[in-house]
Design a protein around this motif. Structure first.
Motif, mmCIF file in Angstrom:
data_model
loop_
_atom_site.group_PDB
_atom_site.id
_atom_site.type_symbol
_atom_site.label_atom_id
_atom_site.label_comp_id
_atom_site.label_asym_id
_atom_site.label_seq_id
_atom_site.Cartn_x
_atom_site.Cartn_y
_atom_site.Cartn_z
ATOM 1 N N LEU A 70 0.339 -97.145 -88.122
ATOM 2 C CA LEU A 70 0.471 -98.592 -88.003
ATOM 3 C C LEU A 70 -0.624 -99.280 -88.808
ATOM 4 O O LEU A 70 -0.374 -100.282 -89.482
ATOM 5 C CB LEU A 70 0.407 -99.002 -86.525
ATOM 6 N N ARG A 71 -1.834 -98.723 -88.784
ATOM 7 C CA ARG A 71 -2.935 -99.288 -89.563
ATOM 8 C C ARG A 71 -2.575 -99.297 -91.050
ATOM 9 O O ARG A 71 -2.781 -100.283 -91.754
ATOM 10 C CB ARG A 71 -4.217 -98.489 -89.328
ATOM 11 N N GLY A 72 -2.000 -98.190 -91.538
ATOM 12 C CA GLY A 72 -1.608 -98.111 -92.945
ATOM 13 C C GLY A 72 -0.511 -99.097 -93.294
ATOM 14 O O GLY A 72 -0.526 -99.716 -94.360
ATOM 15 N N GLN A 73 0.445 -99.248 -92.381
ATOM 16 C CA GLN A 73 1.531 -100.199 -92.618
ATOM 17 C C GLN A 73 1.021 -101.636 -92.630
ATOM 18 O O GLN A 73 1.455 -102.455 -93.441
ATOM 19 C CB GLN A 73 2.624 -100.012 -91.570
ATOM 20 N N LEU A 74 0.071 -101.956 -91.729
ATOM 21 C CA LEU A 74 -0.519 -103.291 -91.717
ATOM 22 C C LEU A 74 -1.296 -103.557 -93.001
ATOM 23 O O LEU A 74 -1.237 -104.658 -93.554
ATOM 24 C CB LEU A 74 -1.428 -103.460 -90.498
ATOM 25 N N LYS A 75 -2.018 -102.561 -93.487
ATOM 26 C CA LYS A 75 -2.745 -102.717 -94.760
ATOM 27 C C LYS A 75 -1.773 -102.972 -95.906
ATOM 28 O O LYS A 75 -2.017 -103.791 -96.772
ATOM 29 C CB LYS A 75 -3.589 -101.477 -95.056
ATOM 30 N N GLU A 76 -0.667 -102.236 -95.895
ATOM 31 C CA GLU A 76 0.332 -102.399 -96.954
ATOM 32 C C GLU A 76 0.947 -103.798 -96.911
ATOM 33 O O GLU A 76 1.111 -104.446 -97.945
ATOM 34 C CB GLU A 76 1.417 -101.335 -96.799
ATOM 35 N N ILE A 77 1.266 -104.277 -95.718
ATOM 36 C CA ILE A 77 1.822 -105.627 -95.574
ATOM 37 C C ILE A 77 0.788 -106.657 -96.010
ATOM 38 O O ILE A 77 1.107 -107.606 -96.729
ATOM 39 C CB ILE A 77 2.260 -105.880 -94.106
ATOM 40 N N GLY A 78 -0.477 -106.452 -95.604
ATOM 41 C CA GLY A 78 -1.558 -107.357 -96.002
ATOM 42 C C GLY A 78 -1.732 -107.399 -97.500
ATOM 43 O O GLY A 78 -1.918 -108.466 -98.082
ATOM 44 N N PHE A 122 0.589 -106.734 -99.685
ATOM 45 C CA PHE A 122 1.789 -107.392 -100.215
ATOM 46 C C PHE A 122 1.665 -108.899 -100.081
ATOM 47 O O PHE A 122 2.080 -109.653 -100.969
ATOM 48 C CB PHE A 122 3.026 -106.871 -99.496
ATOM 49 N N LEU A 123 1.091 -109.351 -98.973
ATOM 50 C CA LEU A 123 0.950 -110.796 -98.732
ATOM 51 C C LEU A 123 -0.291 -111.386 -99.393
ATOM 52 O O LEU A 123 -0.496 -112.596 -99.338
ATOM 53 C CB LEU A 123 0.920 -111.073 -97.218
ATOM 54 N N GLY A 124 -1.138 -110.541 -99.948
ATOM 55 C CA GLY A 124 -2.315 -111.017 -100.649
ATOM 56 C C GLY A 124 -3.560 -111.094 -99.792
ATOM 57 O O GLY A 124 -4.576 -111.570 -100.233
ATOM 58 N N ALA A 125 -3.469 -110.635 -98.558
ATOM 59 C CA ALA A 125 -4.654 -110.622 -97.687
ATOM 60 C C ALA A 125 -5.333 -109.282 -97.849
ATOM 61 O O ALA A 125 -4.751 -108.248 -97.564
ATOM 62 C CB ALA A 125 -4.237 -110.844 -96.234
#
Length: 186
Positions: A170-178, A180-183
């Motif tokens: 989940l941590r990796g997926q959140l990093k990937e989404i972040g 992608f969103l520029g965060a």
């Protein structure tokens, strides 16, 4: 240069030399068992690692300890190899060298070590299913799992085989989404 990189650079040639010796004397399986035994001893007794890493302890004392611990239980050539590491002041890299040796040996025998970091322990069935999937992915018939627990993953796991990393956490997926969103600080 990081410490991990330094250990890898030093470990590789020594591990390869030990594997070449094992192949030359046609005792790869025995060396593998001996190396596994030594790694178990090192894992079970932190004091031994501290002893080997202590620069104030003489080389002779370290050699005497190796001889007392392993002389009748480990192949003479493996013992001599450890003594050589003491002579060359590389004994502090013993664990890294032996792990690299096993990795090289497993590659030789179509083995692969998959380093798994999981948020929780994996059941026997999960481990078996993961091994089956990794066999398909790698084309190797023998997969060894090296599992560690990291509660920071929140959920899921990561798999590292060589330089390839699969991150299902989940941590990796959140990093990937972040990302992608520029965060950049997720």
């Amino acid at each position: 240069m990081s410490t991990k990189t330094l250990v890898q650079q030093i470990s590789q040639p020594y591990a390869e030399a030990l594997l070449e010796l094992a192949k030359k004397v046609d005792k790869v399986d025995q060396f593998n068992n001996d190396v596994t035994t030594i790694l178990q001893v090192l894992a079970e007794t932190d004091e031994l690692t501290i002893f080997f890493n202590n620069p104030l302890i003489s080389q002779e004392d370290k050699k005497e300890a190796v001889n007392k611990l392993f002389d009748k239980h480990i192949n003479d050539q493996v013992v001599k190899f450890i003594l050589l590491l003491i002579d060359r002041q590389r004994i502090s890299y013993l664990k890294g060298i032996l792990n690299k040796y096993l990795e090289c040996s497993y590659i030789l025998d179509s083995f692969v070590t998959a380093y798994i970091t999981s948020s929780i322990g994996l059941t026997e069935k999960q481990q078996h299913d993961l091994i089956d999937k990794l066999k398909i992915m790698t084309g190797k018939q023998n997969i060894q799992l090296d599992i560690s627990i990291d509660s920071n993953l929140i959920a899921g796991f990561t798999v590292q085989i060589g330089s390839k990393v699969i991150d299902t956490s989940l941590r990796g997926q959140l990093k990937e989404i972040g990302y992608f969103l520029g965060a950049s600080n997720i």
